[in-house]
Design an enzyme around this catalytic site. Structure first.
Site, PDB file in Angstrom:
ATOM      1  NE  ARG A 163      30.271  34.943  41.028  1.00 44.52           N
ATOM      2  CZ  ARG A 163      30.957  35.417  41.938  1.00 44.52           C
ATOM      3  NH1 ARG A 163      31.118  36.935  41.858  1.00 44.52           N
ATOM      4  NH2 ARG A 163      32.069  34.915  41.606  1.00 44.52           N
ATOM      5  CE  LYS A 192      29.313  32.240  42.949  1.00 37.92           C
ATOM      6  NZ  LYS A 192      29.842  30.934  42.360  1.00 37.92           N
ATOM      7  CG  HIS A 264      26.475  33.520  34.743  1.00 38.17           C
ATOM      8  ND1 HIS A 264      25.985  34.352  35.785  1.00 38.17           N
ATOM      9  CD2 HIS A 264      27.775  32.771  35.327  1.00 38.17           C
ATOM     10  CE1 HIS A 264      26.310  33.731  36.525  1.00 38.17           C
ATOM     11  NE2 HIS A 264      27.760  32.624  36.510  1.00 38.17           N
ATOM     12  NE  ARG A 267      30.990  35.726  36.687  1.00 34.54           N
ATOM     13  CZ  ARG A 267      31.781  36.204  37.238  1.00 34.54           C
ATOM     14  NH1 ARG A 267      31.852  37.671  37.381  1.00 34.54           N
ATOM     15  NH2 ARG A 267      32.296  35.468  38.616  1.00 34.54           N
ATOM     16  CG  HIS A 290      37.002  33.795  38.866  1.00 36.53           C
ATOM     17  ND1 HIS A 290      37.227  32.882  38.101  1.00 36.53           N
ATOM     18  CD2 HIS A 290      35.356  33.271  39.653  1.00 36.53           C
ATOM     19  CE1 HIS A 290      35.528  32.948  36.680  1.00 36.53           C
ATOM     20  NE2 HIS A 290      34.807  33.535  37.974  1.00 36.53           N
ATOM     21  CE1 TYR A 299      34.674  32.935  31.123  1.00 34.99           C
ATOM     22  CE2 TYR A 299      35.510  32.797  32.949  1.00 34.99           C
ATOM     23  CZ  TYR A 299      34.262  33.196  31.876  1.00 34.99           C
ATOM     24  OH  TYR A 299      33.155  33.226  32.617  1.00 34.99           O
TER      25      TYR A 299
END
Length: 320
Positions: A163, A192, A264, A267, A290, A299
């Protein structure tokens, strides 16, 4: 003989007017927002009237659910609403019933368990490898420390799936490029929730980073105090997210790339290209950081679409 006065508004209309006054006076909503609420609730009142509902306490959960269905299906006077528009209208209805209960206008809230529809997930946007290579080649003005930085930054973004916040948050010590075996070269990314993951660094990113650390970063570091930061700005401080975004936008302009590009994008392209190359979705999940494989599986929809396009264009019997 005097004429009888026209009947006043019913209890439902009065309740809606009270709620709209509350939005204006107590919550201070903008006129446009209040108009949207008024429009949504007027439609709701029409639905209640059609159902023969004359008071708030007659409204049931099924009544509200039926309204949501009507929004999505449309009728002779209304086009079917998208999930996003229907969700906005249901939010207005839920706010109205919650207020009515709190203000003593009703004895229960029939909308509490009715959830607005989830908007359709937008598929991640990925760009072909050729476009990615154009962006990387166009990074920075040639022959400057900033050019070396920009190329290293974009190579790291695409080569690791980081990110933008993870990339600009890197310290030099987060990269492990000391091993003689290139397979052991990694970068520590902090995602995150302060979750950390270790991601391999490929040859192109490795070479771009090495060139930047040797010939670019020392010159930038002379004028600032961000000693440990990996990517520095022209004043020697840590590169910001906004500046990193600008690096990509300028590279796209130089390369003549007209597709919508954001950090993004790299990514998304990283993930899509891995899956198209045969990578397992759970491996890609780990690389992206994730928490759930469900997030990563979106995806796979992109790659299935790609397969369909190739099949339709290539198979002699595809269109027969």
């Amino acid at each position: 003989m005097s004429q009888a006065a026209a009947p006043g508004p019913g209890p439902l209309v009065r309740a809606v007017r009270t709620y709209l006054d509350h939005l204006v006076v107590e919550r201070g909503l903008a006129p446009n927002s209040v108009s949207s609420y008024k429009r949504d609730l007027r439609r709701y009142l029409g639905h209640l009237d059609a159902q023969g509902v004359g008071s708030l306490d007659e409204v049931t959960e099924q009544t509200v659910t039926g309204f949501l269905v009507a929004l999505r299906e449309g009728d002779a006077e209304h086009q079917p609403l998208s999930a996003t528009s229907a969700a906005r209208t249901v939010v207005a209805v839920r706010g109205f019933h919650k207020f009515a209960l709190a203000d003593g206008l009703a004895t229960h809230d029939p909308s509490a368990a009715v959830r607005p529809p989830s908007p359709t997930k937008r598929l991640p946007k990925a760009v072909p490898l050729g476009v990615v290579e154009q962006l990387l080649e166009a990074a920075g003005a040639p022959g400057t420390p900033l050019a070396l930085r920009d190329r290293a930054l974009l190579e790291v973004l695409y080569g690791t799936g980081a990110r933008i916040s993870e990339a600009v948050g890197l310290d030099v010590d987060d990269l492990d490029l000391a091993s003689d075996d290139p397979a052991d070269h990694t970068v520590l990314l902090r995602g995150k929730g302060s979750k950390e993951r270790v991601v391999p660094v490929g040859r192109y990113a490795r070479e771009a980073v090495a060139a930047y650390l040797t010939r670019g970063r020392p010159a930038l570091a002379e004028s600032g105090g961000a000693r440990g930061a990996m990517f520095l700005n022209a004043r020697g401080g840590r590169l910001s997210r906004q500046s990193a975004w600008s690096v990509l936008v300028k590279a796209a302009d130089r390369a003549g790339v007209t597709a919508e590009i954001s950090p993004h994008t790299l990514r998304h392209s990283f993930a899509t290209h891995l899956l198209e190359g045969g990578a397992d979705v759970r491996v890609v999940q780990e690389l992206l950081g994730h928490a759930s494989v469900t997030t990563t599986q979106v995806y796979t929809l992109v790659t299935v679409d790609s397969l369909r396009e190739v099949y339709a264009a290539s198979h002699p019997r595809a269109l027969g």
